[in-house]
Design a protein around this motif. Structure first.
Motif, PDB file in Angstrom:
ATOM      1  N   ALA A 243      -4.190   8.979  -1.747  1.00  0.00           N
ATOM      2  CA  ALA A 243      -3.895  10.415  -1.693  1.00  0.00           C
ATOM      3  C   ALA A 243      -4.581  11.019  -0.471  1.00  0.00           C
ATOM      4  O   ALA A 243      -5.800  10.912  -0.323  1.00  0.00           O
ATOM      5  CB  ALA A 243      -4.369  11.096  -2.965  1.00  0.00           C
ATOM      6  N   VAL A 244      -3.804  11.688   0.384  1.00  0.00           N
ATOM      7  CA  VAL A 244      -4.300  12.114   1.694  1.00  0.00           C
ATOM      8  C   VAL A 244      -4.287  13.637   1.841  1.00  0.00           C
ATOM      9  O   VAL A 244      -3.268  14.285   1.622  1.00  0.00           O
ATOM     10  CB  VAL A 244      -3.449  11.498   2.819  1.00  0.00           C
ATOM     11  CG1 VAL A 244      -4.068  11.819   4.179  1.00  0.00           C
ATOM     12  CG2 VAL A 244      -3.307   9.991   2.633  1.00  0.00           C
ATOM     13  N   SER A 245      -5.434  14.192   2.225  1.00  0.00           N
ATOM     14  CA  SER A 245      -5.521  15.606   2.575  1.00  0.00           C
ATOM     15  C   SER A 245      -5.581  15.730   4.101  1.00  0.00           C
ATOM     16  O   SER A 245      -5.631  14.723   4.805  1.00  0.00           O
ATOM     17  CB  SER A 245      -6.754  16.249   1.937  1.00  0.00           C
ATOM     18  OG  SER A 245      -7.944  15.653   2.430  1.00  0.00           O
ATOM     19  N   ALA A 246      -5.580  16.964   4.606  1.00  0.00           N
ATOM     20  CA  ALA A 246      -5.491  17.188   6.050  1.00  0.00           C
ATOM     21  C   ALA A 246      -6.735  17.867   6.605  1.00  0.00           C
ATOM     22  O   ALA A 246      -7.383  18.676   5.929  1.00  0.00           O
ATOM     23  CB  ALA A 246      -4.260  18.029   6.368  1.00  0.00           C
ATOM     24  N   VAL A 247      -7.051  17.539   7.867  1.00  0.00           N
ATOM     25  CA  VAL A 247      -8.111  18.225   8.616  1.00  0.00           C
ATOM     26  C   VAL A 247      -7.534  18.718   9.935  1.00  0.00           C
ATOM     27  O   VAL A 247      -6.507  18.221  10.412  1.00  0.00           O
ATOM     28  CB  VAL A 247      -9.318  17.298   8.886  1.00  0.00           C
ATOM     29  CG1 VAL A 247     -10.003  16.917   7.590  1.00  0.00           C
ATOM     30  CG2 VAL A 247      -8.901  16.050   9.662  1.00  0.00           C
ATOM     31  N   ASP A 248      -8.215  19.717  10.538  1.00  0.00           N
ATOM     32  CA  ASP A 248      -7.769  20.260  11.819  1.00  0.00           C
ATOM     33  C   ASP A 248      -8.475  19.540  12.963  1.00  0.00           C
ATOM     34  O   ASP A 248      -9.229  18.585  12.751  1.00  0.00           O
ATOM     35  CB  ASP A 248      -7.984  21.773  11.867  1.00  0.00           C
ATOM     36  CG  ASP A 248      -9.456  22.168  11.718  1.00  0.00           C
ATOM     37  OD1 ASP A 248     -10.350  21.323  11.979  1.00  0.00           O
ATOM     38  OD2 ASP A 248      -9.718  23.322  11.341  1.00  0.00           O
ATOM     39  N   ARG A 249      -8.270  20.042  14.173  1.00  0.00           N
ATOM     40  CA  ARG A 249      -8.822  19.346  15.345  1.00  0.00           C
ATOM     41  C   ARG A 249     -10.348  19.397  15.388  1.00  0.00           C
ATOM     42  O   ARG A 249     -10.972  18.599  16.096  1.00  0.00           O
ATOM     43  CB  ARG A 249      -8.217  19.900  16.629  1.00  0.00           C
ATOM     44  CG  ARG A 249      -8.579  21.314  16.977  1.00  0.00           C
ATOM     45  CD  ARG A 249      -7.984  21.709  18.319  1.00  0.00           C
ATOM     46  NE  ARG A 249      -6.531  21.655  18.308  1.00  0.00           N
ATOM     47  CZ  ARG A 249      -5.788  21.222  19.329  1.00  0.00           C
ATOM     48  NH1 ARG A 249      -6.367  20.785  20.417  1.00  0.00           N
ATOM     49  NH2 ARG A 249      -4.475  21.233  19.256  1.00  0.00           N
TER      50      ARG A 249
ATOM     51  N   VAL B  60       0.860  -1.186   0.000  1.00  0.00           N
ATOM     52  CA  VAL B  60       0.000   0.000   0.000  1.00  0.00           C
ATOM     53  C   VAL B  60       0.894   1.233   0.000  1.00  0.00           C
ATOM     54  O   VAL B  60       1.733   1.403   0.885  1.00  0.00           O
ATOM     55  CB  VAL B  60      -0.927   0.028   1.229  1.00  0.00           C
ATOM     56  CG1 VAL B  60      -1.770   1.313   1.220  1.00  0.00           C
ATOM     57  CG2 VAL B  60      -1.827  -1.196   1.262  1.00  0.00           C
ATOM     58  N   VAL B  61       0.729   2.084  -1.006  1.00  0.00           N
ATOM     59  CA  VAL B  61       1.528   3.311  -1.123  1.00  0.00           C
ATOM     60  C   VAL B  61       0.642   4.494  -0.742  1.00  0.00           C
ATOM     61  O   VAL B  61      -0.434   4.691  -1.308  1.00  0.00           O
ATOM     62  CB  VAL B  61       2.071   3.491  -2.553  1.00  0.00           C
ATOM     63  CG1 VAL B  61       2.910   4.765  -2.647  1.00  0.00           C
ATOM     64  CG2 VAL B  61       2.900   2.273  -2.956  1.00  0.00           C
ATOM     65  N   VAL B  62       1.121   5.293   0.237  1.00  0.00           N
ATOM     66  CA  VAL B  62       0.358   6.425   0.765  1.00  0.00           C
ATOM     67  C   VAL B  62       1.157   7.703   0.527  1.00  0.00           C
ATOM     68  O   VAL B  62       2.355   7.745   0.816  1.00  0.00           O
ATOM     69  CB  VAL B  62       0.080   6.254   2.272  1.00  0.00           C
ATOM     70  CG1 VAL B  62      -0.844   7.355   2.781  1.00  0.00           C
ATOM     71  CG2 VAL B  62      -0.511   4.879   2.561  1.00  0.00           C
ATOM     72  N   ALA B  63       0.495   8.755   0.020  1.00  0.00           N
ATOM     73  CA  ALA B  63       1.202  10.003  -0.263  1.00  0.00           C
ATOM     74  C   ALA B  63       0.320  11.203   0.049  1.00  0.00           C
ATOM     75  O   ALA B  63      -0.911  11.141  -0.056  1.00  0.00           O
ATOM     76  CB  ALA B  63       1.652  10.050  -1.733  1.00  0.00           C
ATOM     77  N   GLY B  64       0.957  12.315   0.407  1.00  0.00           N
ATOM     78  CA  GLY B  64       0.248  13.556   0.711  1.00  0.00           C
ATOM     79  C   GLY B  64      -0.135  14.298  -0.556  1.00  0.00           C
ATOM     80  O   GLY B  64       0.600  14.294  -1.547  1.00  0.00           O
ATOM     81  N   THR B  65      -1.293  14.964  -0.530  1.00  0.00           N
ATOM     82  CA  THR B  65      -1.770  15.684  -1.709  1.00  0.00           C
ATOM     83  C   THR B  65      -0.970  16.956  -1.972  1.00  0.00           C
ATOM     84  O   THR B  65      -0.878  17.409  -3.105  1.00  0.00           O
ATOM     85  CB  THR B  65      -3.250  16.061  -1.562  1.00  0.00           C
ATOM     86  OG1 THR B  65      -3.410  16.920  -0.426  1.00  0.00           O
ATOM     87  CG2 THR B  65      -4.108  14.818  -1.387  1.00  0.00           C
TER      88      THR B  65
ATOM     89  N   GLY C  36       0.437  20.331   7.933  1.00  0.00           N
ATOM     90  CA  GLY C  36       0.761  19.842   6.600  1.00  0.00           C
ATOM     91  C   GLY C  36       0.184  18.477   6.311  1.00  0.00           C
ATOM     92  O   GLY C  36      -0.128  17.703   7.225  1.00  0.00           O
ATOM     93  N   THR C  37       0.062  18.171   5.026  1.00  0.00           N
ATOM     94  CA  THR C  37      -0.416  16.847   4.630  1.00  0.00           C
ATOM     95  C   THR C  37       0.652  15.783   4.849  1.00  0.00           C
ATOM     96  O   THR C  37       0.364  14.594   4.716  1.00  0.00           O
ATOM     97  CB  THR C  37      -0.869  16.839   3.159  1.00  0.00           C
ATOM     98  OG1 THR C  37       0.214  17.231   2.316  1.00  0.00           O
ATOM     99  CG2 THR C  37      -2.037  17.790   2.939  1.00  0.00           C
ATOM    100  N   SER C  38       1.864  16.202   5.190  1.00  0.00           N
ATOM    101  CA  SER C  38       2.882  15.224   5.577  1.00  0.00           C
ATOM    102  C   SER C  38       2.402  14.432   6.783  1.00  0.00           C
ATOM    103  O   SER C  38       2.445  13.197   6.812  1.00  0.00           O
ATOM    104  CB  SER C  38       4.198  15.934   5.925  1.00  0.00           C
ATOM    105  OG  SER C  38       4.839  16.407   4.785  1.00  0.00           O
ATOM    106  N   GLY C  39       1.926  15.148   7.810  1.00  0.00           N
ATOM    107  CA  GLY C  39       1.451  14.487   9.021  1.00  0.00           C
ATOM    108  C   GLY C  39       0.222  13.643   8.786  1.00  0.00           C
ATOM    109  O   GLY C  39       0.111  12.526   9.314  1.00  0.00           O
TER     110      GLY C  39
ATOM    111  N   ASN D 258       6.246  24.652  -3.542  1.00  0.00           N
ATOM    112  CA  ASN D 258       5.503  24.050  -2.443  1.00  0.00           C
ATOM    113  C   ASN D 258       6.250  24.289  -1.152  1.00  0.00           C
ATOM    114  O   ASN D 258       7.336  23.786  -0.950  1.00  0.00           O
ATOM    115  CB  ASN D 258       5.357  22.547  -2.714  1.00  0.00           C
ATOM    116  CG  ASN D 258       4.453  21.889  -1.709  1.00  0.00           C
ATOM    117  OD1 ASN D 258       4.265  22.383  -0.607  1.00  0.00           O
ATOM    118  ND2 ASN D 258       3.878  20.777  -2.109  1.00  0.00           N
ATOM    119  N   GLN D 259       5.633  25.058  -0.258  1.00  0.00           N
ATOM    120  CA  GLN D 259       6.317  25.377   0.984  1.00  0.00           C
ATOM    121  C   GLN D 259       6.447  24.180   1.904  1.00  0.00           C
ATOM    122  O   GLN D 259       7.262  24.179   2.809  1.00  0.00           O
ATOM    123  CB  GLN D 259       5.539  26.485   1.708  1.00  0.00           C
ATOM    124  CG  GLN D 259       5.471  27.776   0.895  1.00  0.00           C
ATOM    125  CD  GLN D 259       4.632  28.821   1.595  1.00  0.00           C
ATOM    126  OE1 GLN D 259       4.112  28.566   2.681  1.00  0.00           O
ATOM    127  NE2 GLN D 259       4.499  29.979   0.997  1.00  0.00           N
ATOM    128  N   GLY D 260       5.623  23.171   1.674  1.00  0.00           N
ATOM    129  CA  GLY D 260       5.621  22.058   2.609  1.00  0.00           C
ATOM    130  C   GLY D 260       6.323  20.823   2.117  1.00  0.00           C
ATOM    131  O   GLY D 260       6.299  19.800   2.766  1.00  0.00           O
TER     132      GLY D 260
END
Length: 430
Positions: free
Chosen positions: A190-196, A167-172, A234-237, A405-407
């Protein structure tokens, strides 16, 4: 690599600030799975194996930079990702520091850059292949690289990983654009990010998103910080958290294929606190991943290929195209083999009849033309120069450049909007 980061004063503060563990009810999740027996490859800046929250979790790995050891992390990014995946904390009852969501998983460090300026575009394909050969069943790619377009060396390496049940997982991406490569490649989660508050993080890239996960104000280990920790966006996390969830699933369901694991991930996701959205959503994909539900929900395994498109000679240039074995049909190719043969036979006979009819009309038309007849109103071939001019092909530019891309360590690529992975339709060209 990290859009923003700020140091944290103490390890106790780190644990208190780990809101994703609270949202995921991690203590309950770990009663079902902790990721034991699973190796997650972190292809990144290296992983500091001496960090107290990762001691004993990091495998030997390999350095592809030629500058040092895979356990050397001059940037801190790779160590941060590893901590979110498999950190186990430290101190009394491991109550301090970062606790990863899959604390019993092992991390395989694959060092492909030392600082964000040293990542050579498209030059880390061997790192992906190495991870597969070392037995990693999950590959975490918290990075963007425009050189990882379909048909590139990196894309072929990722296809190799997928063909070997990884399974390959990557940030958007973090520049509010469209999903970047390698996340935009077929079959990649492909993974995006959400806040708390579980709201979409506005700087996440959108389009062909698979799922979302926490990626805002996430505490993580960082050996370059005086305290050893930072809080980052970031979408890294969020990518690291999805890799951890996949590790939990692979540990709980070792007999499921990579595609079937992705199927569980998608089918158990939900638009929590995001009413009115429909899957697939360009921001959250199929929803926010839910590890507890993914582990315990009654979900049919589905086809081994899973719901995401797979790379093939016919789809290698398409991002997010629907798979022919979409889980929504509940049928396999073998089950459809007999009806398909009948359909092709009927279609062939019909085609022959149509061709004969067309030839008859054309011949008759030409005979009429020789007798002085011309194309009448509404029919025939228009005179030369009176038809519409040829139109250029529509669609997106293949791999346009975008703002830095700053991130992430390299300039992002672009990808076209995808069709619904569960829809039965031909792939779109992009």
């Amino acid at each position: 690599m990290l859009l923003t980061s700020a140091p944290v004063a103490s390890a106790d503060q780190v644990r208190d600030a780990q809101w994703p563990l609270t949202v995921y009810d991690a203590e309950k999740v770990w009663r079902t799975s902790e990721g034991a027996g699973v190796t997650v490859a972190v292809i990144d800046s290296g992983v500091d194996a001496s960090h107290p929250d990762l001691a004993g979790q990091v495998l030997p790995g390999k350095d592809f930079t030629g500058e040092g050891s895979p356990h050397q992390d001059n940037d801190g990014h790779g160590t941060g990702m590893a901590s979110l995946i498999a950190g186990h904390g430290h101190g009394a009852n491991d109550s301090s520091g970062v606790m990863g969501l899959a604390p019993k998983a092992k991390v395989l460090p694959v060092r492909i850059w030392s600082t964000k300026d040293t990542l050579k575009p498209g030059n880390w394909a061997e790192g992906v292949r190495y991870a597969v050969e070392q037995g990693a069943s999950v590959i975490n790619l918290s990075l963007n690289d425009s050189a990882a377009y379909p048909g590139s060396k990196v894309a072929k390496a990722i296809e190799y990983a997928q063909a070997n049940d990884v399974v390959v997982v990557a940030g958007t991406g973090n520049d509010a654009g469209t999903v970047n490569y390698p996340a935009a490649l077929p079959g990649v989660v492909a993974v995006s990010a959400v806040d708390r508050g579980l709201n979409f993080w506005s700087k996440s890239n959108t389009g062909n998103v698979t799922v979302a996960a926490p990626g805002v104000e996430t505490p993580q280990a960082d050996p370059t910080s005086r305290s050893g920790y930072v809080v980052a966006d970031g979408t890294s996390g969020s990518t690291a958290y999805i890799s951890a969830i996949v590790a939990l699933l692979r540990s709980k369901y070792p007999d499921l294929s990579a595609g079937q694991i992705i199927n569980r991930l998608i089918k158990s996701a939900a638009f929590v606190n995001n009413e009115g959205k429909k899957a697939p959503d360009k921001q959250l994909g199929y929803g926010i991943a839910r590890p507890g539900t993914a582990l315990t929900m009654d979900i049919p395994a589905g086809p081994k290929e899973g719901p995401l498109a797979q790379s093939s000679p016919s789809t290698s240039t398409n991002s997010g195209a629907a798979s022919e074995d979409s889980d929504s049909t509940g049928q396999t190719k073998e089950e459809n083999s007999s009806p398909s043969g009948s359909i092709f036979l009927i279609a062939g006979i019909a085609a022959v009849v149509i061709i004969i009819a067309v030839l008859f009309v054309v011949i008759r038309s030409r005979r009429n033309g020789r007798n002085g007849g011309g194309p009448g109103p509404g029919g025939g071939i228009p005179p030369q120069g009176t038809g519409y001019p040829p139109q250029p092909p529509t669609g997106h530019q293949a791999y346009p450049n975008s703002a830095p891309n700053q991130g992430y360590p390299a300039a992002p690529g672009q990808s076209p909007q995808p069709p619904n992975p569960y829809a039965q339709q031909p792939p779109h060209q992009g």
